[in-house]
Structures are given as structure tokens and as C-alpha cells.
Design a protein around this motif. Structure first.
Motif, PDB file in Angstrom:
ATOM      1  N   TYR A   1       0.815  -1.163   0.130  1.00 54.53           N
ATOM      2  CA  TYR A   1       0.166   0.063   0.052  1.00 54.53           C
ATOM      3  C   TYR A   1       0.960   1.272  -0.070  1.00 54.53           C
ATOM      4  CZ  TYR A   1      -3.385   3.312   1.861  1.00 54.53           C
ATOM      5  OH  TYR A   1      -4.223   4.499   1.679  1.00 54.53           O
TER       6      TYR A   1
ATOM      7  N   SER B   1      -6.850   0.416  -3.759  1.00 53.87           N
ATOM      8  CA  SER B   1      -7.212   0.326  -2.347  1.00 53.87           C
ATOM      9  C   SER B   1      -8.674   0.226  -2.279  1.00 53.87           C
ATOM     10  CB  SER B   1      -6.602   1.220  -1.326  1.00 53.87           C
ATOM     11  OG  SER B   1      -7.084   2.516  -1.560  1.00 53.87           O
ATOM     12  N   GLY B   2      -9.304   1.128  -3.326  1.00 52.42           N
ATOM     13  CA  GLY B   2     -10.498   1.465  -3.301  1.00 52.42           C
ATOM     14  C   GLY B   2     -10.705   2.611  -2.183  1.00 52.42           C
TER      15      GLY B   2
ATOM     16  N   ALA C   1     -10.596   4.265   1.351  1.00 52.36           N
ATOM     17  CA  ALA C   1     -10.022   3.769   2.728  1.00 52.36           C
ATOM     18  C   ALA C   1     -11.284   4.803   3.758  1.00 52.36           C
ATOM     19  CB  ALA C   1      -8.903   3.936   3.060  1.00 52.36           C
TER      20      ALA C   1
ATOM     21  N   THR D   1      -9.668   2.395   7.017  1.00 51.50           N
ATOM     22  CA  THR D   1      -9.085   0.982   6.238  1.00 51.50           C
ATOM     23  C   THR D   1     -10.081   0.971   5.185  1.00 51.50           C
ATOM     24  OG1 THR D   1      -8.539  -1.277   6.500  1.00 51.50           O
ATOM     25  CG2 THR D   1     -10.523  -0.738   7.492  1.00 51.50           C
ATOM     26  N   THR D   2      -9.777  -0.105   4.435  1.00 50.61           N
ATOM     27  CA  THR D   2     -10.654  -0.439   3.220  1.00 50.61           C
ATOM     28  C   THR D   2     -11.785  -1.269   3.387  1.00 50.61           C
ATOM     29  OG1 THR D   2      -9.309  -2.305   2.677  1.00 50.61           O
ATOM     30  CG2 THR D   2      -8.526  -0.183   1.683  1.00 50.61           C
ATOM     31  N   TRP D   3     -12.631  -1.455   2.543  1.00 50.37           N
ATOM     32  CA  TRP D   3     -13.963  -2.417   2.570  1.00 50.37           C
ATOM     33  C   TRP D   3     -13.422  -3.762   2.774  1.00 50.37           C
ATOM     34  CZ3 TRP D   3     -16.770   0.225  -1.932  1.00 50.37           C
ATOM     35  CH2 TRP D   3     -17.367   1.549  -1.601  1.00 50.37           C
ATOM     36  N   SER D   4     -12.360  -3.955   1.852  1.00 51.47           N
ATOM     37  CA  SER D   4     -11.734  -5.294   1.571  1.00 51.47           C
ATOM     38  C   SER D   4     -11.387  -5.738   3.239  1.00 51.47           C
ATOM     39  CB  SER D   4     -10.659  -5.554   0.932  1.00 51.47           C
ATOM     40  OG  SER D   4     -10.240  -6.793   0.500  1.00 51.47           O
TER      41      SER D   4
ATOM     42  N   THR E   1     -14.503   9.174   2.594  1.00 51.52           N
ATOM     43  CA  THR E   1     -13.202   8.670   1.790  1.00 51.52           C
ATOM     44  C   THR E   1     -12.322   9.473   2.490  1.00 51.52           C
ATOM     45  OG1 THR E   1     -14.398   7.774   0.042  1.00 51.52           O
ATOM     46  CG2 THR E   1     -12.004   7.873   0.100  1.00 51.52           C
TER      47      THR E   1
ATOM     48  N   ARG F   1      -7.736   7.331  -1.029  1.00 46.40           N
ATOM     49  CA  ARG F   1      -7.691   6.409  -2.121  1.00 46.40           C
ATOM     50  C   ARG F   1      -6.331   6.123  -2.734  1.00 46.40           C
ATOM     51  NH1 ARG F   1     -12.054   4.489  -5.332  1.00 46.40           N
ATOM     52  NH2 ARG F   1     -13.436   6.226  -4.456  1.00 46.40           N
TER      53      ARG F   1
ATOM     54  N   GLN G   1     -15.854  -4.418  -5.695  1.00 44.28           N
ATOM     55  CA  GLN G   1     -15.952  -3.479  -4.695  1.00 44.28           C
ATOM     56  C   GLN G   1     -17.543  -3.348  -4.375  1.00 44.28           C
ATOM     57  OE1 GLN G   1     -13.502  -0.558  -3.302  1.00 44.28           O
ATOM     58  NE2 GLN G   1     -13.094  -2.667  -3.205  1.00 44.28           N
TER      59      GLN G   1
END
Length: 334
Positions: free
Chosen positions: A89, A148-149, A151, A210-213, A231, A234, A276
């Protein structure tokens, strides 16, 4: 030389090739900090598979879940050859490589979507500047393989707006986005992705960016039930390689790596939107409290962040100015 001796030498050469004693496949160690089932883990594996499928000279072994090197140690470990390649990242490197903060500008406008992020990351000027910068660390910048989409913020306790993070201790996403959280009154703690659950569970932190993932794959809804849909940042995941190892490769082997990067980017971009959407649906379903942020609040946040954007250019000189110019172009904010 007799006919018999010539024949013997030829047979010996064939035997050598057959047994591989004069030819050794080179193994490259690829590290990352994602779970194998995570889309980011799948993307790293896809990259490795592309190399393994297109050449017999190289073999890439993948080490997920920080099993070889922690994410925040990626640059040093790659430079020293502890790992040959690392998918990391961008925000994790910003303290060591300030120029990379172009990817951690906080609370970006809606126009800075994944398409714009890739346009920035893959721009020839960006690539040239990043490659020159990472070369100083003995690292080859291979490019960007996925996003990352967004965060966003996930908290242990309820909140009504982003201003409610004041006084809370948060795990940041790195770089200038951490500066932004501090500007909003939060204190920031550095944690790897794997440490987030325990830190939230024990109250070491009050929340995380953090990210959705990560939220879904690390089961963070159990310890951070409030989802604050702003957000913070990103950023892309960079692919770095030990420069000495890269320079020692043949032109053909380097080309295999370049093509593997290109194919991985195409594959990631093709599947990322679907991934996503599925992740966002799970985040909304798993979180107990979903707090949307109004457009007026988002606009106010961006206005608050302008001094941080200005500081990026001031701190990085001409290179920073050029990258900010590209950022403004891809976001339509020129």
C-alpha cells in the motif's frame, strides 16, 4: 579431436541440459500482507501466475499474510533482498518516500475515483519520477497493480459525523491522510492490517481508517460496528522489486515481468468494480451503524485539507509540483 571424443562431448552436453545442472530456474519471493482470499491477495497471485506461465526461467513463490515481511517493512526488506518483490500500500511508504504522498492526499473529491487514480499512477511522468526516487533505495518501481478503493472510517462507538473523531485514537492509513486525521483532532496509531482486529478488540484504538476489503476479510464488524462513510484516502498498491535482482535479469526476463504487470493491471481493473460492489454491500450489511456524510460536510472537509495539499508541493519541490499538476488534471480540478 577424434569423432569418438566429439560424440562423447555432445552427449555430455545433452545430459547436462536434461538434468538441469547447467541451468537453474531462478525463484523470486513475492511478499504481501493480504489474506489469499482477499482480492488484493488474488491480484498478487495472478501476477505471480502470469510470470510462472510465461517463462521457465523464473518461478515466483508467494508469501501472503505478512508471512515473510510485514507491510510497513516492505521497502527496507525489498532493498536488502529479504524479499525479491513486494505488493504494498502506497501509504505505508510515505514516511520514507515523501513523494509517494501524491497518493495519500486526504478527503479527495468524488472525481478522484479509481479510474483517475490509475491515470495518475500510470502516467509516464509519474512512473519516471517514482522509478528515479525508488532507485535511491536500491528498489525497482514496477508500477501499480490494483487499487485500495476508498479507505474509510470504522469506529468502536457511534458517531454522527467526521468531526466526532476528535479526541479518539485511530489507526491511520498512512501519509498525509494521517496528518488530516490529526488536523481533525484524532491521535493516530501505526498498525499493520493484521493488527487491526486485536487493537480494536482491546481498545488500543477507538477506530481505524481502512478499506472495505480489510473490514470484511478481517471480520472487523465484530469490533468496529460503526461505519462512517467518508473517504479518507484512495491509494494504489505498488509493486516493488529488489533493483540488483531486477538488473541481473535478461532483457527477455524483464519483458516477461513487464507484461505480467500489464496483464495484472488489466485483470484487476476488469474485476475490481464488481468486487467493490460486493464488498460495500457486505460492509453495509455487517455494520450496526452506517453514517453517511453530506455533500456540504465533504466540501467543508476538502476546504480544511487545502493547506495539506499545499504543503505537499512545498515539501517536494519541482517533482511535487509536476505530480500535483497531473493530479489536478486527472481529477478535473485544474
Amino acid at each position: 579431436m577424434t569423432m569418438k571424443k566429439t560424440l562423447c562431448l555432445a552427449m555430455a552436453a545433452l545430459t547436462t541440459l536434461a538434468t538441469g545442472s547447467a541451468w537453474a530456474q531462478q525463484t523470486l519471493r513475492l511478499g504481501h500482507y493480504f489474506a489469499t482470499e482477499d482480492f488484493r491477495g488474488k491480484t498478487a497471485q495472478y501476477f505471480a501466475d502470469q510470470i510462472n506461465q510465461h517463462t521457465d526461467a523464473l518461478n515466483v513463490d508467494v508469501y501472503p499474510n505478512e508471512s515473510l515481511v510485514k507491510g510497513r517493512e516492505a521497502l527496507q526488506a525489498t532493498s536488502q533482498g529479504v524479499v525479491d518483490i513486494y505488493s504494498v500500500y502506497a501509504g505505508y511508504l510515505s514516511g520514507q518516500v515523501p513523494l509517494i504522498n501524491i497518493f495519500s492526499l486526504p478527503f479527495p473529491p468524488p472525481s478522484y475515483d479509481d479510474k483517475a487514480m490509475y491515470e495518475l499512477a500510470l502516467d509516464s511522468k509519474t512512473v519516471a519520477l517514482m522509478d528515479k526516487t525508488f532507485a535511491r533505495f536500491g528498489v525497482k518501481y514496477l508500477g501499480v497493480i490494483n487499487s485500495s478503493g476508498p479507505a474509510q472510517l470504522f469506529l468502536r462507538n457511534p458517531a454522527r459525523s467526521v468531526t466526532d473523531i476528535s479526541g479518539r485514537k485511530l489507526r491511520g492509513a498512512g501519509g498525509l491522510s494521517d496528518v488530516a486525521l490529526r488536523k481533525l483532532g484524532a491521535s493516530v496509531v501505526l498498525l499493520s492490517a493484521a493488527e487491526q482486529f486485536l487493537a480494536l478488540q482491546t481498545g488500543t484504538v477507538d477506530g481505524i481508517s481502512t478499506t472495505w476489503s480489510s473490514y470484511v476479510n478481517y471480520g472487523l464488524a465484530d469490533v468496529a460496528p460503526t461505519y462512517l462513510a467518508a473517504t479518507v484516502v484512495r491509494a494504489p498498491y505498488l509493486l516493488l522489486m529488489n533493483k540488483a535482482k531486477y538488473d541481473a535479469l535478461s532483457d527477455q526476463e524483464r519483458d516477461v515481468i513487464t507484461q505480467a504487470v500489464n496483464r495484472t493491471v488489466e485483470w484487476s481493473r476488469e474485476h475490481f468494480a464488481t468486487e467493490q460492489k460486493a464488498l460495500h454491500d457486505k460492509v453495509v450489511a455487517q455494520a450496526e451503524n452506517v453514517v453517511e456524510v453530506s455533500e456540504s460536510d465533504k466540501t467543508a472537509l476538502r476546504e480544511q485539507m487545502q493547506p495539506i495539499y499545499d504543503s505537499y508541493v512545498e515539501d517536494n519541490g519541482e517533482s511535487g509540483r509536476q505530480l500535483m499538476e497531473t493530479w489536478r488534471r486527472v481529477t478535473g480540478t485544474e
